[in-house]
Scaffold this active site. Structure first.
Site, PDB file in Angstrom:
ATOM      1  CG  HIS A 135      -1.850   1.070   1.377  1.00  0.00           C
ATOM      2  ND1 HIS A 135      -1.930   1.873   2.498  1.00  0.00           N
ATOM      3  CD2 HIS A 135      -2.813   1.525   0.538  1.00  0.00           C
ATOM      4  CE1 HIS A 135      -2.895   2.742   2.357  1.00  0.00           C
ATOM      5  NE2 HIS A 135      -3.445   2.565   1.169  1.00  0.00           N
ATOM      6  CG  HIS A 176      -3.410   9.146   0.453  1.00  0.00           C
ATOM      7  ND1 HIS A 176      -4.060   9.917   1.402  1.00  0.00           N
ATOM      8  CD2 HIS A 176      -4.205   8.069   0.246  1.00  0.00           C
ATOM      9  CE1 HIS A 176      -5.189   9.323   1.736  1.00  0.00           C
ATOM     10  NE2 HIS A 176      -5.308   8.206   1.066  1.00  0.00           N
TER      11      HIS A 176
END
Length: 290
Positions: free
Chosen positions: A40, A82
Site C-alpha cells: 500500500h 495520497h
C-alpha cells in the site's frame, strides 16, 4: 455510489442467488491459492508513502504488487501523492509559507519537485521527492513489479483518466503483457472507473468500496474488482462478489484494504479474498503464505 440503477426485483433476486451459489470448480481452485499481497503506497510502514524509496523497499521485501495514488498539478503533471494537500507528507508549509492550504492542484510540477517528501517520515529519508507518474512506473518496471493505480479525487481533476491512460501508454504499460497481468486502475468514484473502462476496455479496473449485493450487476458491467475496507467484509459478501462475472468474462475479484497485522490477514484470507492491500507486506505474506 454512482452505479446505474437496476430494477429492484431483478437485483434482489440476483443478490439472493449470489449469496447461495456455490463456487465454480475454477473459482474453488483459485480460492485455495493464497491472496496476492499488495504493498500500500509502497512498503509504507518502512519508507515514506508513495515515494520511490517505498517502491524500492517493497521490492526488497519481495512484494510483487504495489499500490499508489495519482493527482494532478496546476500545470497538468501527474504526481504520486495520497492527499490532495501537500501539507502532511512534504515540507510545503515551510518552503511556501504563504500558500495555505497547499493543495496539489495549486502548485506547479516544478514547485512540487522542490519539496522534501521524506523527512516527515524519518530523517534518513530526507530529500526524497514526490515522484511524477512517469518516474513511479519506471521504478516499478525496473523491479519487475505490478501496479494497482488509484485515481485520487477525480472530481478535482476533470479528464485525469485520459491523461493517466496516455502516460501509461507512453511508458509501455498498455501492451498485452502489462494489461493482462501487471496493471489494475481503481478509484472510489464509480464514474471514474467506468470512464477508464470506456477509454481502454482492455485495462483491468477496480471499484473501491462495498456496494450492496443488489448493485453488483451494474458494477460488473465496467469493473473487474470490488475492493472494500477489510472491516466491512464477510465471507458471504466475498462469495456474492465472486458469483458475478466482470467485463472481461471472469469472476469479479476482491482486494481488501488496509490490513497490517497477521491475525486480520489470516481472517480475510479465510474469507477467500483475492488480494490484501497492506503497509506491511512482509507481515501479511508470512501470515497467509502469499
Amino acid at each position: 455510489m454512482h452505479a446505474r440503477a437496476v430494477a429492484a426485483s431483478t437485483t434482489a433476486l440476483l443478490g439472493t442467488a449470489a449469496l447461495l451459489l456455490p463456487l465454480s470448480p475454477a473459482r474453488a481452485a483459485e480460492s485455495s491459492a493464497p491472496p496476492l499481497v499488495i504493498a500500500h503506497r509502497g512498503a509504507s510502514a518502512y519508507a515514506p508513502e508513495n515515494t520511490l524509496a517505498a517502491v524500492d523497499r517493497a521490492a526488497e521485501l519481495g512484494a510483487d504488487w504495489v499500490e499508489n495514488d495519482v493527482q494532478r498539478t496546476r500545470d497538468g503533471e501527474l504526481v504520486v501523492l495520497h492527499d490532495d494537500s501537500l501539507q502532511r507528507t512534504t515540507d510545503a508549509e515551510q518552503v511556501f509559507p504563504d500558500r495555505a492550504p497547499w493543495k496539489v492542484k495549486d502548485f506547479t510540477a516544478a514547485e512540487i519537485a522542490r519539496l522534501d517528501a521524506g523527512s516527515w517520515f524519518d530523517p534518513a529519508y530526507a530529500g526524497a521527492r514526490v515522484p511524477t507518474l512517469e518516474q513511479y512506473v519506471r521504478r516499478v518496471e525496473l523491479h519487475g513489479q505490478k501496479l494497482l493505480l488509484e485515481i485520487k479525487n477525480p472530481q478535482l481533476y476533470p479528464g485525469i483518466e485520459g491523461e493517466i491512460i496516455k502516460v501509461l501508454g507512453n511508458e509501455g504499460w498498455l501492451d498485452r503483457g502489462h494489461v493482462g497481468q501487471r496493471l489494475v486502475v481503481q478509484s472510489f468514484s464509480a464514474d471514474s472507473v467506468r470512464t477508464v473502462h470506456d477509454l481502454r476496455p482492455a485495462v483491468k479496473t477496480g471499484f473501491l468500496g462495498t456496494p450492496p449485493v443488489s448493485d453488483l450487476p451494474a458494477y460488473a458491467a465496467f469493473t473487474d474488482q470490488i475492493n472494500p475496507s477489510y472491516g466491512s467484509l464477510s465471507s458471504g459478501y466475498v462469495a456474492a462478489v465472486h458469483a458475478f462475472k466482470g467485463p472481461h468474462g471472469k469472476p469479479l475479484e476482491v482486494c481488501t484494504w488496509t490490513v497490517n497485522d497477521a491475525a486480520a490477514a489470516r481472517r480475510v484470507a479465510g474469507y477467500g479474498v483475492d488480494g490484501i492491500i497492506t503497509n506491511t507486506p512482509d507481515v501479511v505474506r508470512d501470515a497467509v503464505g502469499g
